[in-house]
Design a protein around this motif. Structure first.
Motif, PDB file in Angstrom:
ATOM      1  N   ALA A 384       0.818  -1.212   0.000  1.00  0.00           N
ATOM      2  CA  ALA A 384       0.000   0.000   0.000  1.00  0.00           C
ATOM      3  C   ALA A 384       0.851   1.260   0.000  1.00  0.00           C
ATOM      4  O   ALA A 384       1.976   1.282   0.519  1.00  0.00           O
ATOM      5  N   ARG A 389      -3.433   5.649   0.849  1.00  0.00           N
ATOM      6  CA  ARG A 389      -4.212   4.470   1.253  1.00  0.00           C
ATOM      7  C   ARG A 389      -4.767   3.744   0.037  1.00  0.00           C
ATOM      8  O   ARG A 389      -5.938   3.370  -0.031  1.00  0.00           O
ATOM      9  N   GLU A 391      -3.787   0.573  -2.948  1.00  0.00           N
ATOM     10  CA  GLU A 391      -2.949  -0.575  -3.244  1.00  0.00           C
ATOM     11  C   GLU A 391      -2.036  -0.266  -4.418  1.00  0.00           C
ATOM     12  O   GLU A 391      -2.461   0.344  -5.406  1.00  0.00           O
ATOM     13  N   LEU A 426      -8.268   0.528   3.124  1.00  0.00           N
ATOM     14  CA  LEU A 426      -7.642   0.589   1.816  1.00  0.00           C
ATOM     15  C   LEU A 426      -8.726   0.736   0.749  1.00  0.00           C
ATOM     16  O   LEU A 426      -9.719  -0.009   0.751  1.00  0.00           O
TER      17      LEU A 426
END
Length: 577
Positions: A384, A389, A391, A426
């Protein structure tokens, strides 16, 4: 339904009461005094300790465990779990050099955990009684040597009222970048991580039968997560046998580890990278002739950076004794995830990623990145961008985030740190993630760990991983001890040049002190050529003086503080700024 490891211990004690659970080498030698404890005896002693705790109304409170290495620690730990008492493993004060450090940590843990009782060996409890007047933290804290609790107490043991979310123990982190925090590990966390370890390391019923239940040899500290969750508790989880001995006895004679593996022929045994390096230093022709390492199936390596050079040299050196490259097993984990997150495949050799052709270590196979394997079953690992925040795509380096049933409940009495570390969200993913604070990337589903987020060195807008600088330094001159180098940055304003500047501290072999100035020049040149960095200082220090955590991780912040305070055990004065 199995609710805890206590239930599994009861099952093993009922079905195989005479099977050896643990074999302890009192002197570290296979032909010395040996203590063995069966599953039946282990259950009896654990219940006696548990009953003693229950009779004093301590269920739900915290118990500090201060034991020397040995089976008594295991009885005390399992006794806490069987009583519904939260265990807090600690390091007993011992020896003059360790006394102050161990006392300081012990006082901090007692206060932070609000421990109501201390369980320990007779010598430790006697020593604490003598220190009581100097340790106000001990006021009101009950102390007992668990050897003195009679077996008959076990008859009054009552099964504790536990559920999956009940806290089993507090695993205090080793504190490589911050003060230790108590990780709340639940009974469900423990069971799930034992499941992950079992699957990843290939501990199947067929393998257990093939090895005659001889599954582990370990000298790892039992108070630390790698030694406790791995060899000690996976033994209980599987109902197998482990051979254990003291970390001190390993450090005194590293060959004892290999001799025990040769004698008892376990499936699994491992340690941090530095232990493999120590074994290499003691690999005499006579030792190689005496060893048979052909049965060693999983040689796990974790808790600190895994060096490709170490893997190569260990394989080459011990191949004549039957060691196979396929046994090498790099892995990754942390206390906040109970222990294991990723591990290699059994019985495949580790995956190595050659350095980029345009990078600082181009063409150097010993500088290859080492894979820490794949996530365990039902464990999710993502890379991450912690600021956005989001991926990151495969191959990009970012912070390692983890989700799964092994992720702990949070930090003890620290809601803010729990929210920041254990409740990360996320974009595009449901639920929360654990922020590990470690940097890495994924390649073909395998995790490559590159460093610590807080240790990252930024010079003139460029990111430098301290592990890369340390590896370059160690490869520049053989006098630098592998895994005993710390790179960090300091404010350059006090020296007249603005911005951050790089400092490198390295342990040097005693017989190379006379060449210190030459070695410093070689290291400076090596880092300059490989990374385009001008190093402010290269400080060479005596062996064993670089600050490390209990698991062998370099404490770069502590090294930086010692550098700034002028308290490094330097063998030569730092080069003037």
């Amino acid at each position: 339904m199995v609710r805890s490891l206590v239930d599994l211990l009861s099952q093993h004690a009922a079905h195989h009461p005479d099977r050896t659970a643990y074999r302890y080498l009192v002197t570290g030698d296979c032909d010395g005094e040996i203590q063995e404890i069966s599953y039946g005896r282990l259950a009896e002693r654990s219940r006696a300790v548990a009953a003693w705790l229950q009779e004093r109304g301590l269920a739900g409170s915290r118990a500090m465990l201060l034991y020397p290495p040995g089976p008594e620690f295991i009885c005390g730990y399992l006794g806490c779990l069987a009583a519904g008492v939260v265990a807090v493993p600690g390091v007993p004060p011992q020896g003059r050099t360790q006394n102050h450090r161990a006392l300081t940590r012990m006082k901090r843990l007692i206060a932070d955990a609000d421990a109501k009782v201390i369980l320990g060996g007779r010598e430790v409890i006697t020593a604490l009684s003598g220190l009581a007047e100097h340790l106000p933290e001990l006021d009101g804290v009950t102390r007992v040597a668990t050897e003195d609790i009679p077996d008959a107490a076990a008859a009054s043991w009552r099964e504790p009222d536990l559920d999956a979310d009940s806290v089993a123990f507090l695993q205090y982190t080793s504190g490589s970048t911050s003060a230790p925090r108590g990780v709340m590990v639940t009974h469900q966390n423990l069971l799930d991580n034992e499941r992950v370890i079992t699957e990843r390391m290939g501990h199947t019923p067929d393998v257990i039968a093939e090895y005659g239940h001889e599954m582990f040899v370990s000298w790892l500290p039992m108070y630390h997560d790698m030694g406790l969750i791995g060899p000690v508790l996976n033994t209980i989880h599987l109902g197998v046998t482990a051979t254990l001995f003291s970390p001190l006895h390993f450090l005194q004679q590293p060959q004892r580890w290999l001799t025990a593996i040769s004698r008892y022929r376990p499936h699994t045994s491992g340690a941090p990278n530095f232990a493999y390096e120590l074994c290499l230093k003691h690999a005499t022709p006579r030792l190689l002739d005496e060893l048979d390492l052909s049965g060693w199936r999983v040689a796990f390596n974790g808790a600190e950076p895994v060096r490709a050079a170490t893997l190569r040299r260990f394989t080459d050196t011990f191949a004549p004794a039957g060691f196979r490259r396929e046994a090498l097993y790099p892995c990754y984990g942390l206390a906040e995830a109970t222990l294991m997150v990723t591990g290699s495949a059994v019985p495949a050799p580790p995956t190595l990623l050659a350095p980029p052709e345009t990078g600082p270590h181009a063409g150097q196979s010993d500088a290859a990145a080492v894979s820490s394997g794949r996530p365990g079953p039902d464990v999710t690992v993502v890379i991450a961008d912690p600021e956005r925040r989001e991926e990151l795509p495969e191959g990009e380096t970012g912070e390692i985030w983890v989700r799964g049933a092994s992720v702990a409940k949070g930090y003890w009495r620290n809601a803010l740190a729990t929210r920041e570390t254990f409740r990360a969200t996320l974009t595009g993913h449901d639920g929360s993630f654990l922020r590990t604070g470690d940097l890495g990337f994924l390649r073909d589903g395998e995790l490559f760990v590159t460093g610590r987020l807080k240790d990252l060195i930024v010079i003139d807008g460029r990111n430098h991983y301290p592990q890369d600088l340390e590896l370059t330094a160690e490869m520049a001159h053989p006098a630098l001890r592998p895994g005993c180098t710390a790179a960090f940055s300091v404010d350059g304003n006090d020296g007249g040049a603005g911005g951050e500047q790089t400092v490198l501290v390295a342990e040097i072999a005693p017989d190379a002190v006379s060449e210190a100035e030459k070695i410093i020049d070689v290291v400076r040149s090596g880092i300059g050529e490989a990374h385009g960095l001008s190093v402010r200082d290269v400080v060479l220090v005596r062996p064993g003086t670089i600050p490390k955590t209990s698991s062998g991780k370099i404490q770069r912040r502590a090294s930086r503080a010692a550098y700034l305070d002028g308290t490094l055990a330097a063998v030569t004065a730092p080069t003037p700024s």
